[in-house]
Design an enzyme around this catalytic site. Structure first.
Site, PDB file in Angstrom:
ATOM      1  N   GLY A  78      64.025  38.592 -14.990  1.00 47.78           N
ATOM      2  CA  GLY A  78      63.066  37.613 -14.461  1.00 47.78           C
ATOM      3  C   GLY A  78      61.813  38.280 -13.905  1.00 47.78           C
ATOM      4  O   GLY A  78      61.875  39.395 -13.391  1.00 47.78           O
ATOM      5  N   ARG A 142      65.755  39.502 -21.475  1.00 44.47           N
ATOM      6  CA  ARG A 142      67.068  39.683 -20.850  1.00 44.47           C
ATOM      7  C   ARG A 142      68.101  40.321 -21.785  1.00 44.47           C
ATOM      8  O   ARG A 142      69.302  40.217 -21.543  1.00 44.47           O
ATOM      9  CB  ARG A 142      67.587  38.340 -20.336  1.00 44.47           C
ATOM     10  CG  ARG A 142      66.816  37.784 -19.141  1.00 44.47           C
ATOM     11  CD  ARG A 142      67.605  36.705 -18.428  1.00 44.47           C
ATOM     12  NE  ARG A 142      66.867  36.086 -17.347  1.00 44.47           N
ATOM     13  CZ  ARG A 142      66.799  36.589 -16.106  1.00 44.47           C
ATOM     14  NH1 ARG A 142      67.413  37.714 -15.817  1.00 44.47           N
ATOM     15  NH2 ARG A 142      66.125  35.973 -15.171  1.00 44.47           N
ATOM     16  N   ASP A 172      69.849  44.427 -10.414  1.00 42.67           N
ATOM     17  CA  ASP A 172      71.073  45.227 -10.304  1.00 42.67           C
ATOM     18  C   ASP A 172      71.719  45.481 -11.663  1.00 42.67           C
ATOM     19  O   ASP A 172      72.104  46.622 -11.966  1.00 42.67           O
ATOM     20  CB  ASP A 172      72.068  44.591  -9.317  1.00 42.67           C
ATOM     21  CG  ASP A 172      72.345  43.125  -9.598  1.00 42.67           C
ATOM     22  OD1 ASP A 172      71.544  42.477 -10.294  1.00 42.67           O
ATOM     23  OD2 ASP A 172      73.373  42.613  -9.133  1.00 42.67           O
ATOM     24  N   ASP A 173      71.811  44.442 -12.500  1.00 37.07           N
ATOM     25  CA  ASP A 173      72.449  44.648 -13.807  1.00 37.07           C
ATOM     26  C   ASP A 173      71.631  45.594 -14.685  1.00 37.07           C
ATOM     27  O   ASP A 173      72.183  46.474 -15.350  1.00 37.07           O
ATOM     28  CB  ASP A 173      72.618  43.304 -14.535  1.00 37.07           C
ATOM     29  CG  ASP A 173      73.779  42.499 -13.961  1.00 37.07           C
ATOM     30  OD1 ASP A 173      74.743  43.113 -13.476  1.00 37.07           O
ATOM     31  OD2 ASP A 173      73.717  41.259 -13.988  1.00 37.07           O
ATOM     32  N   LYS A 199      63.668  45.810  -8.954  1.00 34.60           N
ATOM     33  CA  LYS A 199      62.912  44.560  -9.065  1.00 34.60           C
ATOM     34  C   LYS A 199      63.808  43.355  -8.902  1.00 34.60           C
ATOM     35  O   LYS A 199      64.936  43.388  -9.380  1.00 34.60           O
ATOM     36  CB  LYS A 199      62.262  44.508 -10.460  1.00 34.60           C
ATOM     37  CG  LYS A 199      61.651  43.196 -10.818  1.00 34.60           C
ATOM     38  CD  LYS A 199      62.168  42.604 -12.139  1.00 34.60           C
ATOM     39  CE  LYS A 199      63.566  42.108 -12.050  1.00 34.60           C
ATOM     40  NZ  LYS A 199      63.991  41.243 -13.177  1.00 34.60           N
ATOM     41  N   THR A 200      63.403  42.345  -8.252  1.00 32.70           N
ATOM     42  CA  THR A 200      63.934  40.985  -8.305  1.00 32.70           C
ATOM     43  C   THR A 200      63.462  40.204  -7.086  1.00 32.70           C
ATOM     44  O   THR A 200      63.554  40.689  -5.951  1.00 32.70           O
ATOM     45  CB  THR A 200      65.473  40.871  -8.409  1.00 32.70           C
ATOM     46  OG1 THR A 200      65.799  39.474  -8.424  1.00 32.70           O
ATOM     47  CG2 THR A 200      66.264  41.530  -7.302  1.00 32.70           C
ATOM     48  N   ASP A 202      64.975  37.855  -5.987  1.00 33.14           N
ATOM     49  CA  ASP A 202      66.185  37.390  -5.298  1.00 33.14           C
ATOM     50  C   ASP A 202      66.511  38.202  -4.046  1.00 33.14           C
ATOM     51  O   ASP A 202      67.263  37.740  -3.192  1.00 33.14           O
ATOM     52  CB  ASP A 202      67.395  37.441  -6.242  1.00 33.14           C
ATOM     53  CG  ASP A 202      67.205  36.575  -7.478  1.00 33.14           C
ATOM     54  OD1 ASP A 202      66.236  35.789  -7.508  1.00 33.14           O
ATOM     55  OD2 ASP A 202      68.012  36.690  -8.414  1.00 33.14           O
ATOM     56  N   LYS A 239      58.328   9.612   6.626  1.00 34.19           N
ATOM     57  CA  LYS A 239      59.210   8.661   5.921  1.00 34.19           C
ATOM     58  C   LYS A 239      60.148   9.305   4.903  1.00 34.19           C
ATOM     59  O   LYS A 239      60.969   8.616   4.324  1.00 34.19           O
ATOM     60  CB  LYS A 239      58.366   7.585   5.238  1.00 34.19           C
ATOM     61  CG  LYS A 239      57.424   8.103   4.156  1.00 34.19           C
ATOM     62  CD  LYS A 239      56.708   6.946   3.479  1.00 34.19           C
ATOM     63  CE  LYS A 239      55.775   7.451   2.401  1.00 34.19           C
ATOM     64  NZ  LYS A 239      55.055   6.422   1.705  1.00 34.19           N
ATOM     65  N   TYR A 424      60.015  29.144 -10.323  1.00 34.13           N
ATOM     66  CA  TYR A 424      59.037  29.727 -11.247  1.00 34.13           C
ATOM     67  C   TYR A 424      57.638  29.772 -10.618  1.00 34.13           C
ATOM     68  O   TYR A 424      56.820  30.590 -11.004  1.00 34.13           O
ATOM     69  CB  TYR A 424      59.047  28.945 -12.569  1.00 34.13           C
ATOM     70  CG  TYR A 424      60.427  28.996 -13.207  1.00 34.13           C
ATOM     71  CD1 TYR A 424      60.850  30.129 -13.893  1.00 34.13           C
ATOM     72  CD2 TYR A 424      61.331  27.951 -13.041  1.00 34.13           C
ATOM     73  CE1 TYR A 424      62.134  30.213 -14.417  1.00 34.13           C
ATOM     74  CE2 TYR A 424      62.614  28.021 -13.565  1.00 34.13           C
ATOM     75  CZ  TYR A 424      63.013  29.157 -14.250  1.00 34.13           C
ATOM     76  OH  TYR A 424      64.282  29.248 -14.746  1.00 34.13           O
ATOM     77  N   GLU A 425      57.412  28.896  -9.607  1.00 32.73           N
ATOM     78  CA  GLU A 425      56.100  28.855  -8.939  1.00 32.73           C
ATOM     79  C   GLU A 425      55.761  30.180  -8.259  1.00 32.73           C
ATOM     80  O   GLU A 425      54.589  30.486  -8.038  1.00 32.73           O
ATOM     81  CB  GLU A 425      56.093  27.764  -7.848  1.00 32.73           C
ATOM     82  CG  GLU A 425      56.180  26.345  -8.333  1.00 32.73           C
ATOM     83  CD  GLU A 425      57.596  25.885  -8.669  1.00 32.73           C
ATOM     84  OE1 GLU A 425      58.508  26.726  -8.736  1.00 32.73           O
ATOM     85  OE2 GLU A 425      57.771  24.680  -8.891  1.00 32.73           O
ATOM     86  N   GLY A 426      56.792  30.935  -7.876  1.00 32.52           N
ATOM     87  CA  GLY A 426      56.538  32.127  -7.054  1.00 32.52           C
ATOM     88  C   GLY A 426      56.684  33.439  -7.791  1.00 32.52           C
ATOM     89  O   GLY A 426      56.318  34.496  -7.278  1.00 32.52           O
ATOM     90  N   ARG A 427      57.235  33.397  -9.008  1.00 32.27           N
ATOM     91  CA  ARG A 427      57.613  34.666  -9.634  1.00 32.27           C
ATOM     92  C   ARG A 427      56.447  35.460 -10.210  1.00 32.27           C
ATOM     93  O   ARG A 427      56.595  36.648 -10.483  1.00 32.27           O
ATOM     94  CB  ARG A 427      58.627  34.409 -10.760  1.00 32.27           C
ATOM     95  CG  ARG A 427      59.926  33.819 -10.267  1.00 32.27           C
ATOM     96  CD  ARG A 427      61.048  34.013 -11.223  1.00 32.27           C
ATOM     97  NE  ARG A 427      60.722  33.673 -12.602  1.00 32.27           N
ATOM     98  CZ  ARG A 427      61.586  33.690 -13.596  1.00 32.27           C
ATOM     99  NH1 ARG A 427      62.839  34.022 -13.346  1.00 32.27           N
ATOM    100  NH2 ARG A 427      61.231  33.380 -14.812  1.00 32.27           N
TER     101      ARG A 427
END
Ligand code: FBP
Length: 550
Positions: A78, A142, A172-173, A199-200, A202, A239, A424-427
């Protein structure tokens, strides 16, 4: 390519480097290392890369003459903000060490190495991408590198280009696979070195030597900005309840960090749900109670954060997912039968082929969620949690629960909910100053490791809450982070995933405040990432690191 004004101004930003990387570099060897667990098995599997020492870079008076090294770079998995800066750090580092060094990018992820899809990186290309978000310079993918024929094909392709080193930028993978590749090439004696970069978004590739994975800082800042905007809307309209699912795969680091930045009314931490062995019903109860309490104060609005991987941590769901993983494992007869069925027949067929307990859970789920759980796994065999609409599931269940509470006189209010998923907005956001500096330093570190002939190491940059000058750069043997885990039914050596630690300082800081934030509207609106301005606004990294290193 038309560039935004920010992109033009940002291209001129010179990432900050640790002092040790600013001039000539020498390497100090530390203690020999051990894997975090299962030492004997891992040593046996990695005879060449096990037990290597920790490496720390120091300033030297004069740069030792280093041989030419031609490097192939791979972006894996990702997207995460700062990937382009890792590559520019590798590029600048290698060119500074030896102008003859060449840098190639393998295209579209690890598959590019095997399929021989590549391009040579030049000053012009690199300059286009400095300090920008995204992985589009060479693309990502991937494809899993785990078969010997892939390793051999990769070596053949490298030899043809005279490449003698590979950098794998991944999670990690992917870093586990980088180490397997390093070990294989050392066993073959083909002279190709492999190093990894953490990287990630997450945030789950993290340990004593890797303080944070790159991209986590920027992604959390983007999500926190969006959450803050929603909070302000909620507090204005008064509301809606907003249920916001946040990316992060299994770990709840992103949810926790965003909660620390924005102070929501609720934030579920999957790791805590697992520790308490909560059922889905209990998770729903907890949320409904917060909603009822706020309603009693006349506040029929709020914000709840939900980690992407939640369903995997609810014991009955975890068992169900494990059974589904086995039942639908790629290449099995059952999986083929399932694929051949009409869509309308699939759920009933699945329910018949799992245990009665799991079938009960499975059939109680809304059809959409049940279907999502049977969708394709990713190449590492993981359920694609980003496709499971947990936020909608929870809204539906909370609504039902509140109706019952209302009948029992335990809730009086009006529940109207909106759902969101921020991932996906932040990646691919333009990296924050922290990520721009950190990534460039990670890449630069990788270039030194390779020039010094190292293989099986991961780039490490530590002391990251101090000013960049004082960061500590070096290499960590990947085997040091490994343990044995069951994957696709077999025990495999893998980098241990770092989930949120419930006795860790960041979780404790959140737990100490959450009851107050639940009832009393305490929202914080962080606003957008600032790239230019005072250092206290532009440079600090995550609350998680700040609290951990305080
Ligand atoms: P990595 O682990 O490869 O860094 O991916 C992170 C991530 O963004 C997860 O948070 C998310 O679950 C997943 O990727 C989504 O994958 P895809 O991009 O294939 O939809």
């Amino acid at each position: 390519m038309t560039k935004s004004a920010l992109q033009v101004a940002r291209a001129a930003y010179a990432p900050k480097l640790p002092k040790a990387l600013q001039g000539a570099v020498a390497i100090a060897e530390g203690e020999k290392t051990q894997s975090v667990a299962d030492q004997a098995e891992i040593e046996k599997l990695f005879p060449n890369t096990y037990g290597m020492p920790l490496l720390t870079f120091e300033s030297a008076k004069e740069q030792a003459d280093l041989p030419q090294v031609n490097v192939g770079v791979i972006l894996s998995g990702g997207q995460a903000p700062g990937g382009h800066n890792v590559i520019s750090g590798i590029y600048d580092g290698l060119k500074k060490l030896n102008q003859a060094n060449k840098i190639y990018g393998f295209l579209g992820g690890p598959g590019g190495l095997v399929d021989n899809e590549y391009m040579e990186l030049t000053d012009e290309i690199i300059d286009e991408y400095r300090n920008t978000g995204g992985f589009d310079i060479i693309g990502s993918g991937r494809t899993k590198l785990e078969e010997e024929w892939q390793f051999d094909k990769g070596a053949e392709n490298c030899k043809a280009l005279d490449i003698n080193a590979i950098v794998i930028i991944g999670g990690d993978d992917s870093n586990t696979n980088a180490c397997v590749l390093a070990e294989y090439y050392l066993q073959k004696g083909n002279g190709i070195q492999v190093v990894g970069c953490p990287k990630t978004i997450d945030g789950d590739l993290k340990n004593e030597m890797i303080e944070t994975s790159f991209g986590f800082d920027t992604a959390c800042k983007v999500y926190s900005e969006l959450i803050g905007n929603i909070m302000r809307d909620a507090n204005s309209a008064k509301k809606y309840w907003h249920f916001i699912k946040l990316m992060g795969r299994s770990a709840s680091h992103i949810g926790l960090e965003c909660a620390l930045q924005t102070q929501p009314n609720a934030c579920i931490i999957s790791e805590e749900v697992e520790q308490k062995a909560q059922t889905l019903g209990e998770v729903v109860d907890d949320l409904a109670k917060v909603i009822a309490k706020r309603a009693a104060n006349g506040e029929d609005f709020g914000v709840a954060l939900i980690p992407e991987g939640l369903v995997e941590f609810i014991p009955e769901m975890k068992t169900l997912i494990a059974e589904l993983n086995d039942l639908l494992a790629e290449g099995t007869d059952k999986a083929e039968t399932f694929q051949a069925l009409r869509k309308s027949e699939r759920l009933a067929w699945v329910a018949k082929h799992i245990t009665p307990e799991s079938a009960e859970v499975f059939t109680s789920l809304p059809e959409g969620i049940a279907t999502q759980l049977t969708l394709d796994r990713d190449p590492h065999g993981n359920v694609q949690v980003s496709k499971i609409e947990t936020e909608k599931l929870l809204i539906e269940m909370v609504e039902k629960r509140l109706k019952k509470m209302n009948k029992a006189g335990e809730y009086v209010g009006k529940f109207s909910a909106q759902n969101h998923f921020f991932g996906y907005e932040g990646r691919c956001a333009a990296p924050s100053n922290f990520d721009a500096d950190y990534c460039y330093s990670l890449g630069y570190t990788a270039s030194v490791l390779l020039s010094e002939g190292k293989s099986g190491y991961m780039s490490s940059v530590r002391n990251t809450t101090a000013p960049a000058e004082e960061w500590i750069a070096g290499g960590v043997p990947v085997t040091m982070m490994m343990n044995m885990e069951k994957r696709h039914g077999h025990m495999k050596p893998v980098i241990q995933k770092a989930l949120v630690e419930l006795d860790g300082k960041p979780f404790k800081a959140f737990a100490a405040k959450r009851d107050e934030w639940a009832v009393k509207t305490s929202f914080v609106y962080p606003g957008p990432i600032q790239y230019f301005g005072p250092t206290e606004v532009c440079d600090p990294t995550t609350k998680t690191l700040e609290i951990e290193q305080a």
